[in-house]
Design a protein around this motif. Sequence first.
Motif, PDB file in Angstrom:
ATOM      1  N   ALA A  32       0.831  -1.205   0.000  1.00  0.00           N
ATOM      2  CA  ALA A  32       0.000   0.000   0.000  1.00  0.00           C
ATOM      3  C   ALA A  32       0.862   1.251   0.000  1.00  0.00           C
ATOM      4  O   ALA A  32       0.549   2.236  -0.687  1.00  0.00           O
ATOM      5  N   LEU A  33       1.959   1.246   0.762  1.00  0.00           N
ATOM      6  CA  LEU A  33       2.849   2.411   0.765  1.00  0.00           C
ATOM      7  C   LEU A  33       3.507   2.594  -0.599  1.00  0.00           C
ATOM      8  O   LEU A  33       3.617   3.726  -1.097  1.00  0.00           O
ATOM      9  N   LEU A  34       3.945   1.502  -1.221  1.00  0.00           N
ATOM     10  CA  LEU A  34       4.570   1.620  -2.547  1.00  0.00           C
ATOM     11  C   LEU A  34       3.593   2.207  -3.561  1.00  0.00           C
ATOM     12  O   LEU A  34       3.967   3.079  -4.372  1.00  0.00           O
ATOM     13  N   LEU A  35       2.354   1.744  -3.543  1.00  0.00           N
ATOM     14  CA  LEU A  35       1.375   2.260  -4.499  1.00  0.00           C
ATOM     15  C   LEU A  35       1.019   3.713  -4.206  1.00  0.00           C
ATOM     16  O   LEU A  35       0.841   4.518  -5.132  1.00  0.00           O
ATOM     17  N   ASP A  36       0.923   4.067  -2.931  1.00  0.00           N
ATOM     18  CA  ASP A  36       0.639   5.455  -2.575  1.00  0.00           C
ATOM     19  C   ASP A  36       1.787   6.355  -3.015  1.00  0.00           C
ATOM     20  O   ASP A  36       1.566   7.457  -3.541  1.00  0.00           O
ATOM     21  N   HIS A  37       3.002   5.888  -2.815  1.00  0.00           N
ATOM     22  CA  HIS A  37       4.178   6.664  -3.227  1.00  0.00           C
ATOM     23  C   HIS A  37       4.229   6.789  -4.753  1.00  0.00           C
ATOM     24  O   HIS A  37       4.559   7.862  -5.282  1.00  0.00           O
ATOM     25  N   ALA A  90       9.708   2.947 -10.073  1.00  0.00           N
ATOM     26  CA  ALA A  90      10.265   1.758  -9.419  1.00  0.00           C
ATOM     27  C   ALA A  90       9.296   1.202  -8.384  1.00  0.00           C
ATOM     28  O   ALA A  90       9.104  -0.015  -8.293  1.00  0.00           O
ATOM     29  N   ALA A  91       8.693   2.077  -7.603  1.00  0.00           N
ATOM     30  CA  ALA A  91       7.726   1.628  -6.603  1.00  0.00           C
ATOM     31  C   ALA A  91       6.520   0.978  -7.270  1.00  0.00           C
ATOM     32  O   ALA A  91       6.023  -0.063  -6.812  1.00  0.00           O
ATOM     33  N   LEU A  92       6.030   1.585  -8.350  1.00  0.00           N
ATOM     34  CA  LEU A  92       4.877   1.029  -9.051  1.00  0.00           C
ATOM     35  C   LEU A  92       5.213  -0.325  -9.655  1.00  0.00           C
ATOM     36  O   LEU A  92       4.433  -1.282  -9.540  1.00  0.00           O
ATOM     37  N   SER A 119       7.020   9.236  16.529  1.00  0.00           N
ATOM     38  CA  SER A 119       7.917   9.688  15.476  1.00  0.00           C
ATOM     39  C   SER A 119       9.357   9.237  15.684  1.00  0.00           C
ATOM     40  O   SER A 119      10.057   8.932  14.717  1.00  0.00           O
ATOM     41  N   SER A 120       9.830   9.193  16.936  1.00  0.00           N
ATOM     42  CA  SER A 120      11.229   8.804  17.144  1.00  0.00           C
ATOM     43  C   SER A 120      11.449   7.356  16.747  1.00  0.00           C
ATOM     44  O   SER A 120      12.496   7.012  16.176  1.00  0.00           O
ATOM     45  N   ARG A 121      10.469   6.495  17.011  1.00  0.00           N
ATOM     46  CA  ARG A 121      10.607   5.097  16.603  1.00  0.00           C
ATOM     47  C   ARG A 121      10.509   4.958  15.091  1.00  0.00           C
ATOM     48  O   ARG A 121      11.235   4.175  14.470  1.00  0.00           O
ATOM     49  N   VAL A 122       9.618   5.724  14.478  1.00  0.00           N
ATOM     50  CA  VAL A 122       9.486   5.671  13.024  1.00  0.00           C
ATOM     51  C   VAL A 122      10.780   6.123  12.362  1.00  0.00           C
ATOM     52  O   VAL A 122      11.231   5.537  11.374  1.00  0.00           O
ATOM     53  N   ALA A 123      11.402   7.140  12.917  1.00  0.00           N
ATOM     54  CA  ALA A 123      12.628   7.672  12.331  1.00  0.00           C
ATOM     55  C   ALA A 123      13.767   6.660  12.368  1.00  0.00           C
ATOM     56  O   ALA A 123      14.656   6.683  11.517  1.00  0.00           O
ATOM     57  N   GLN A 124      13.758   5.755  13.323  1.00  0.00           N
ATOM     58  CA  GLN A 124      14.835   4.782  13.447  1.00  0.00           C
ATOM     59  C   GLN A 124      14.763   3.722  12.355  1.00  0.00           C
ATOM     60  O   GLN A 124      15.769   3.407  11.709  1.00  0.00           O
ATOM     61  N   VAL A 125      13.588   3.126  12.151  1.00  0.00           N
ATOM     62  CA  VAL A 125      13.418   2.080  11.128  1.00  0.00           C
ATOM     63  C   VAL A 125      12.114   2.367  10.383  1.00  0.00           C
ATOM     64  O   VAL A 125      11.087   1.735  10.623  1.00  0.00           O
ATOM     65  N   PRO A 126      12.102   3.317   9.470  1.00  0.00           N
ATOM     66  CA  PRO A 126      10.833   3.754   8.858  1.00  0.00           C
ATOM     67  C   PRO A 126      10.101   2.663   8.095  1.00  0.00           C
ATOM     68  O   PRO A 126       8.869   2.660   8.049  1.00  0.00           O
ATOM     69  N   SER A 127      10.820   1.704   7.487  1.00  0.00           N
ATOM     70  CA  SER A 127      10.132   0.681   6.686  1.00  0.00           C
ATOM     71  C   SER A 127       9.310  -0.271   7.541  1.00  0.00           C
ATOM     72  O   SER A 127       8.515  -1.049   7.008  1.00  0.00           O
ATOM     73  N   THR A 128       9.466  -0.214   8.877  1.00  0.00           N
ATOM     74  CA  THR A 128       8.669  -1.043   9.772  1.00  0.00           C
ATOM     75  C   THR A 128       7.273  -0.461   9.968  1.00  0.00           C
ATOM     76  O   THR A 128       6.393  -1.142  10.490  1.00  0.00           O
ATOM     77  N   PHE A 129       7.059   0.767   9.522  1.00  0.00           N
ATOM     78  CA  PHE A 129       5.806   1.477   9.776  1.00  0.00           C
ATOM     79  C   PHE A 129       5.154   1.958   8.479  1.00  0.00           C
ATOM     80  O   PHE A 129       4.792   3.134   8.358  1.00  0.00           O
ATOM     81  N   PRO A 130       4.975   1.095   7.486  1.00  0.00           N
ATOM     82  CA  PRO A 130       4.456   1.581   6.198  1.00  0.00           C
ATOM     83  C   PRO A 130       3.064   2.206   6.300  1.00  0.00           C
ATOM     84  O   PRO A 130       2.788   3.208   5.644  1.00  0.00           O
ATOM     85  N   SER A 131       2.174   1.637   7.109  1.00  0.00           N
ATOM     86  CA  SER A 131       0.822   2.199   7.189  1.00  0.00           C
ATOM     87  C   SER A 131       0.825   3.558   7.860  1.00  0.00           C
ATOM     88  O   SER A 131       0.075   4.459   7.477  1.00  0.00           O
ATOM     89  N   LEU A 132       1.681   3.717   8.859  1.00  0.00           N
ATOM     90  CA  LEU A 132       1.756   5.009   9.514  1.00  0.00           C
ATOM     91  C   LEU A 132       2.314   6.067   8.549  1.00  0.00           C
ATOM     92  O   LEU A 132       1.857   7.218   8.547  1.00  0.00           O
ATOM     93  N   LEU A 133       3.262   5.667   7.697  1.00  0.00           N
ATOM     94  CA  LEU A 133       3.803   6.609   6.722  1.00  0.00           C
ATOM     95  C   LEU A 133       2.779   6.927   5.621  1.00  0.00           C
ATOM     96  O   LEU A 133       2.750   8.050   5.113  1.00  0.00           O
ATOM     97  N   THR A 134       1.954   5.961   5.273  1.00  0.00           N
ATOM     98  CA  THR A 134       0.863   6.247   4.336  1.00  0.00           C
ATOM     99  C   THR A 134      -0.095   7.272   4.943  1.00  0.00           C
ATOM    100  O   THR A 134      -0.567   8.189   4.260  1.00  0.00           O
TER     101      THR A 134
END
Length: 816
Positions: free
Chosen positions: A279-284, A292-294, A643-658
């Motif tokens: 979902a994050l790749l498609l949103d991006h 590349a994401a698509l 946010s501090s946890r997201v900043a450390q390993v952002p790919s662990t939080f794709p839905s939050l980044l969406t």
Amino acid sequence: MNRRRVALCLLLCLTIAQGGGVGAEDRDDAQAAADVSPTDPPELQYRLAAALAAMGPDYRPRTEHLLPDGRPRYTNRLILEESPYLLQHAHNPVDWYAWGPEAFEHARRENKPVFLSIGYSTCHWCHVMERESFEDSAIAELLNTHFVAIKVDREVRPDIDHLYQNAVRLLTGSGGWPLSNILTPQGETIVAGTYFPPDDFSALLEQVKTLWQEQPEQLRIRVSEIAAALADKLAIDAQAAELGDGIVDQAVTNLLEQHDELQGGFGNAPKFPHQPRLALLLDHALRRDDHAALTAAVFTLQSMARGGIHDQVGGGFHRYAIDNDWLVPHFEKMLYDQAQLARLYLAGWRLTGDPELARVARRTLDFVLRDLTSPAGGFYSATDADSEGEEGLFFLWTPDELRSVLSPVDAELVIALYGVTEAGNFEGRNILHLPIAPESFAAAHGLSPIELWQRLDAINERLYRHREGRPHPHRDEKILTAWNGMMIIALAEATETLHEPRYLSAAERAAELLWTEQRPAPGRINRVYLNGRTAQPGLLEDYAFLGQAMIALYDVTGEQRWLTRAREMADALWERFTDENTGALFMGEATAEIPLIARPQDITDGVMPSATSATLQLLATLTRRTDELEYERRANSLLASTSSRVAQVPSTFPSLLTALNLMRHGDTGQVQYAARGAVRAVTRISARNSDQSSPGDDAGANLVIDLTLRSGWHINAHRPLQDALIGTTLRMPGDRMDWRMAAPTYPPPELLRLGFQREPLAVYQGRVRIDATLQPTSKHRAAGAWLPFELRLQACSDAICLAPETLVLQVPMPTR
């Protein structure tokens, strides 16, 4: 094929050897009854007998321990529960308790450790451990004598599962189901694992019993260390970190590095869809035009659609594949997978125009409406992997069976298309899949892709009717609020994208069922609906996903009642689940009755988006649809807490980044809002020729923007009377060499005089329509069915003018 995944935990210095996984020994039922039947108080015996009698004459106990007349030899407290999973264990010789204060009070009173088993009704390895261990009389006697045994349905209580999965991962490095956790009477973990073969399980219980009785102080020191480590693991640093677009770019880059370019997906087998990542790749891809994401996301969607993880006959998806090729699935079907994957295939189709993706989305939704929908309109939770005691048997085929069902011509076509062989690809039978790309197969057989799909749909219908005559896997018929909310969202989105009004009818029916049956009072939602009864207070995810579902229905229909209901859910969840110290959200409400070593929070994505990200998305959508500033404040507070946890390993939080993209850059799609909901824009497009054919000829297409303005609000006309004012303007941005938009047609303005304005204003009010004509500039247009348009406007009320806004509207081109 050996598919056993054994997770063992080292407790202090005890090591348990991995066993061979043989079944429990057969024992005489009469002796077993004498050995392990609990002595229950008369009042409890009466309740258990009454509950058993209420099951009716057609009830078939799920146990090997039966009396000569077919009645169950054992009945435990789980017969009093509503959960299908707990009811499956109601006739084990184990004296099970459901999660609750009674079990822990018993453990404290008798100073016994607790054995906690967590699973769900369609879990294959849960069934294996039940047959091997929980139906075994000797193991049951050991549990009943020295432990208090508790069963939990992880689908009903994901908060408990989340907490103790963290304990298992902390101790063993992995998790899963069945979850096996031995606790103190205070709820603290002593030892944890997942599936245990019976010999290992017996040895573990014996050694914990010995340590509990002979070395209690040493054991308690170790328990305290585990509890402290788990508390550290669960602790959330509330210090905010700056999260900008760069953090999303970093996450997408990391996900692309993990992407399997040969077979799709992320990493090696077992292969899960990992829907939040896709979902994050498609949103991006949509927001940033990231090729590349698509490409990665669509390749994975195509690979899954052509594999055995996709039910080629009945539609829908199994839970995951055990191999890299997506061929051999774990045959469960979960509602949350169907909801998420349907949305992903819809998004992929909108971005590429690939009809295969639209077909998969439609078949997935139709599977849910046909096979997972209750008479009342709610959606059931899951179907099992097993039937007739074998995993996947319901879904497998032989060449002879296909030939007996189909005409010779159709049989040979489908045998070739689905890669069917005499030897089979799974235990002597065949999992149907598409080893050759459909368009290549069609060309090799003198068919167009459309002709192939039409022919295949007719063949699959005959195969489906034949398959319906087989013994079916168990279906878990509990209706979960959160999962139903996710399904409602998918159906609402498909209503517009696929032009299917029946999807909207199904979505509205389910939403009304939840609102009338699962809402015991304003601001309160229950989680489970089963057999006409509602149970279990709702968790954060129930409020968040139901709120999102109401937003999705509001976007499709424009009816205010859905928005009002979404606001009720958002307000209620903030009141019930907020951590006042950090601004984060807990999974469940606080309770002092049942011991929990920590109050869990759900931040990282699993097979579903986290409850935190679902809440953030709900708050972000309400920020743009209402004039209540508090929703934006809450969204920022929630984001700061993570946010501090997201900043450390952002790919662990794709839905939050969406959800972060939604907060920062607004909605995508055909329905958008400006002026905090005072302006609603709905975009539609249609072929100019009468039969709605694709605009591949020179006929082009009609674009319509329908604006609805709240009473008391207006936007400036296309040509304002004052130079300083921003006019309403529609344009087609970017370098689109394949399409050209003719000059739009704007409605005539109204002249409006305001008390603070001397000169009249040229404005639009109420309902406004803007038309434009699109013309193809090339017969070989770039791939992609999604066209972007920018609508620039400035909204004002009688008292205030807001800053100018630009809505980016994306519209799928019409298809045949």
